[in-house]
Design an enzyme around this catalytic site. Structure first.
Site, PDB file in Angstrom:
ATOM      1  N   LYS A  32      -1.416   6.951 -12.818  1.00  0.00           N
ATOM      2  CA  LYS A  32      -0.849   5.632 -12.524  1.00  0.00           C
ATOM      3  C   LYS A  32      -1.617   5.015 -11.367  1.00  0.00           C
ATOM      4  O   LYS A  32      -1.725   5.624 -10.303  1.00  0.00           O
ATOM      5  CB  LYS A  32       0.615   5.785 -12.083  1.00  0.00           C
ATOM      6  CG  LYS A  32       1.603   5.702 -13.207  1.00  0.00           C
ATOM      7  CD  LYS A  32       2.983   5.440 -12.620  1.00  0.00           C
ATOM      8  CE  LYS A  32       4.078   6.000 -13.512  1.00  0.00           C
ATOM      9  NZ  LYS A  32       5.313   6.224 -12.761  1.00  0.00           N
TER      10      LYS A  32
ATOM     11  N   HIS B 213       9.083   1.210   6.532  1.00  0.00           N
ATOM     12  CA  HIS B 213       8.620   2.607   6.495  1.00  0.00           C
ATOM     13  C   HIS B 213       8.356   3.116   7.921  1.00  0.00           C
ATOM     14  O   HIS B 213       8.776   4.204   8.285  1.00  0.00           O
ATOM     15  CB  HIS B 213       7.299   2.726   5.713  1.00  0.00           C
ATOM     16  CG  HIS B 213       7.399   2.451   4.243  1.00  0.00           C
ATOM     17  ND1 HIS B 213       6.532   1.611   3.579  1.00  0.00           N
ATOM     18  CD2 HIS B 213       8.249   2.921   3.292  1.00  0.00           C
ATOM     19  CE1 HIS B 213       6.832   1.587   2.285  1.00  0.00           C
ATOM     20  NE2 HIS B 213       7.875   2.363   2.089  1.00  0.00           N
TER      21      HIS B 213
ATOM     22  N   SER C 228       7.358  -2.605  -0.427  1.00  0.00           N
ATOM     23  CA  SER C 228       5.917  -2.753  -0.673  1.00  0.00           C
ATOM     24  C   SER C 228       5.671  -3.815  -1.735  1.00  0.00           C
ATOM     25  O   SER C 228       4.700  -4.571  -1.652  1.00  0.00           O
ATOM     26  CB  SER C 228       5.320  -1.419  -1.130  1.00  0.00           C
ATOM     27  OG  SER C 228       5.489  -0.444  -0.137  1.00  0.00           O
TER      28      SER C 228
ATOM     29  N   ARG D 240      17.985   1.443   1.716  1.00  0.00           N
ATOM     30  CA  ARG D 240      18.186   0.017   1.975  1.00  0.00           C
ATOM     31  C   ARG D 240      19.528  -0.476   1.476  1.00  0.00           C
ATOM     32  O   ARG D 240      20.016  -1.492   1.888  1.00  0.00           O
ATOM     33  CB  ARG D 240      17.062  -0.803   1.337  1.00  0.00           C
ATOM     34  CG  ARG D 240      15.803  -0.786   2.160  1.00  0.00           C
ATOM     35  CD  ARG D 240      14.616  -1.184   1.350  1.00  0.00           C
ATOM     36  NE  ARG D 240      14.361  -0.198   0.310  1.00  0.00           N
ATOM     37  CZ  ARG D 240      13.290  -0.195  -0.460  1.00  0.00           C
ATOM     38  NH1 ARG D 240      12.387  -1.133  -0.325  1.00  0.00           N
ATOM     39  NH2 ARG D 240      13.109   0.739  -1.368  1.00  0.00           N
TER      40      ARG D 240
HETATM   41  P1  ADP Z   1       8.905   5.194  -3.522  1.00  0.00           P
HETATM   42  O1  ADP Z   1       7.783   4.784  -4.402  1.00  0.00           O
HETATM   43  O2  ADP Z   1       9.232   6.667  -3.542  1.00  0.00           O
HETATM   44  O3  ADP Z   1      10.148   4.312  -3.592  1.00  0.00           O
HETATM   45  P2  ADP Z   1       8.314   3.871  -1.097  1.00  0.00           P
HETATM   46  O4  ADP Z   1       6.967   3.913  -0.470  1.00  0.00           O
HETATM   47  O5  ADP Z   1       8.737   2.563  -1.674  1.00  0.00           O
HETATM   48  O6  ADP Z   1       8.320   5.031  -2.104  1.00  0.00           O
HETATM   49  O7  ADP Z   1       9.426   4.335  -0.068  1.00  0.00           O
HETATM   50  C1  ADP Z   1       9.470   5.598   0.512  1.00  0.00           C
HETATM   51  C2  ADP Z   1      10.827   5.791   1.195  1.00  0.00           C
HETATM   52  O8  ADP Z   1      11.014   4.766   2.175  1.00  0.00           O
HETATM   53  C3  ADP Z   1      12.035   5.668   0.270  1.00  0.00           C
HETATM   54  O9  ADP Z   1      13.029   6.567   0.733  1.00  0.00           O
HETATM   55  C4  ADP Z   1      12.492   4.245   0.452  1.00  0.00           C
HETATM   56  O10 ADP Z   1      13.857   4.082   0.166  1.00  0.00           O
HETATM   57  C5  ADP Z   1      12.210   4.054   1.935  1.00  0.00           C
HETATM   58  N1  ADP Z   1      12.004   2.654   2.278  1.00  0.00           N
HETATM   59  C6  ADP Z   1      11.247   1.751   1.624  1.00  0.00           C
HETATM   60  N2  ADP Z   1      11.302   0.552   2.227  1.00  0.00           N
HETATM   61  C7  ADP Z   1      12.145   0.683   3.285  1.00  0.00           C
HETATM   62  C8  ADP Z   1      12.659  -0.226   4.280  1.00  0.00           C
HETATM   63  N3  ADP Z   1      12.329  -1.505   4.295  1.00  0.00           N
HETATM   64  N4  ADP Z   1      13.505   0.273   5.221  1.00  0.00           N
HETATM   65  C9  ADP Z   1      13.866   1.584   5.182  1.00  0.00           C
HETATM   66  N5  ADP Z   1      13.445   2.474   4.260  1.00  0.00           N
HETATM   67  C10 ADP Z   1      12.602   2.041   3.318  1.00  0.00           C
END
Ligand code: ADP
Length: 175
Positions: free
Chosen positions: A45, A21, A132, A94
Site C-alpha cells: 500500500k 501525534h 493526516s 480523538r
Molecule cells: P493509523 O493509520 O494507525 O490511524 P495515524 O498515524 O493516523 O495511524 O495515528 C496513529 C495514532 O495517533 C492513533 O492512535 C490515532 O488515533 C492517534 N492520533 C491521530 N491523530 C491524532 C490527534 N489529532 N490527536 C491525538 N491522537 C491522534
C-alpha cells in the site's frame, strides 16, 4: 518478567505526522521512560509520503526529545514490542469514531500478547479535528498548515505538494 525500563511503542502511519501525534508523544513521555515511534507500513500500500520521508519528518519534530526514537516496521506490532522489550502500546483517541477501531486493535493485540497493554491518551480538544488526511487535503489546496503540523515538518509537506501539483499541471498541459 518485570520490565526495568518502561518503553512504549507509538505506532501509526504518520502520513504525515501532525501536531496531534506530537502532543501524544510529548505527553506519553510523562508516563514512560522511552517512546519508540514506529512507522507501520504495508509494502503493498502506497501512502502519500514514503516511509523514509515519514521517518525523517518524525525525527525532525522529535529532535528535542532525547527519550524518543523513530523506526519503521512492516510486521506485527507486538512482535516488534517483544523484540525491544516494550511494555505498552500508546494510542491517541480523538472520539467515538476512533474508539471502535482502536478497541478492536487493542483486543487483538491483547489476545496475541497479553503481557503488552494498550494505553490511550485522549486528544486535546483543539486537536480532535486534526488528522493526516485533513493535512494532506489542506496541503493539496495550498492552505496554511500552521497549527496542523509541527513547524519543523511544514516546509517538507508544502514542498511535497508543490511538486505533486506541478507534476499534475505538466500532465494536464500535455492533454
Ligand atoms: P493509523 O493509520 O494507525 O490511524 P495515524 O498515524 O493516523 O495511524 O495515528 C496513529 C495514532 O495517533 C492513533 O492512535 C490515532 O488515533 C492517534 N492520533 C491521530 N491523530 C491524532 C490527534 N489529532 N490527536 C491525538 N491522537 C491522534
Amino acid at each position: 518478567m518485570p520490565h526495568t525500563e518502561r518503553i512504549a511503542l507509538y505506532v501509526g502511519s504518520f502520513d504525515p505526522v501532525t501536531v496531534g501525534h506530537l502532543d501524544i508523544i510529548e505527553r506519553g513521555l510523562a508516563l514512560f521512560d522511552r517512546i519508540i515511534v514506529l512507522v507501520g507500513y504495508n509494502p503493498d500500500k502506497h501512502g502519500c509520503f514514503t516511509p523514509e520521508e515519514r521517518i525523517e519528518m518524525l525525527k525532525a519534530c522529535t529532535a528535542h526529545l532525547p527519550r524518543v526514537t523513530v523506526d519503521c516496521w512492516s510486521g506485527l506490532t507486538v512482535e516488534y514490542a517483544h523484540k525491544v522489550g516494550a511494555c505498552a502500546l500508546l494510542r491517541g483517541l480523538r472520539g467515538a469514531s476512533d474508539w471502535e477501531g482502536e478497541q478492536l486493535l487493542a483486543a487483538t493485540n491483547a489476545h496475541i500478547a497479553p503481557d503488552i497493554d494498550t494505553v490511550f491518551l485522549a486528544a486535546r480538544p483543539e486537536h480532535m479535528m486534526i488528522s493526516s488526511s485533513v493535512v494532506r487535503q489542506m496541503a493539496s489546496f495550498g492552505a496554511d498548515l500552521t497549527g496542523y503540523v509541527p513547524e519543523a515538518v511544514k516546509p517538507r509537506v508544502i514542498s511535497k505538494f508543490q511538486k505533486t501539483t506541478n507534476e499534475t499541471k505538466e500532465i494536464t498541459k500535455g492533454k
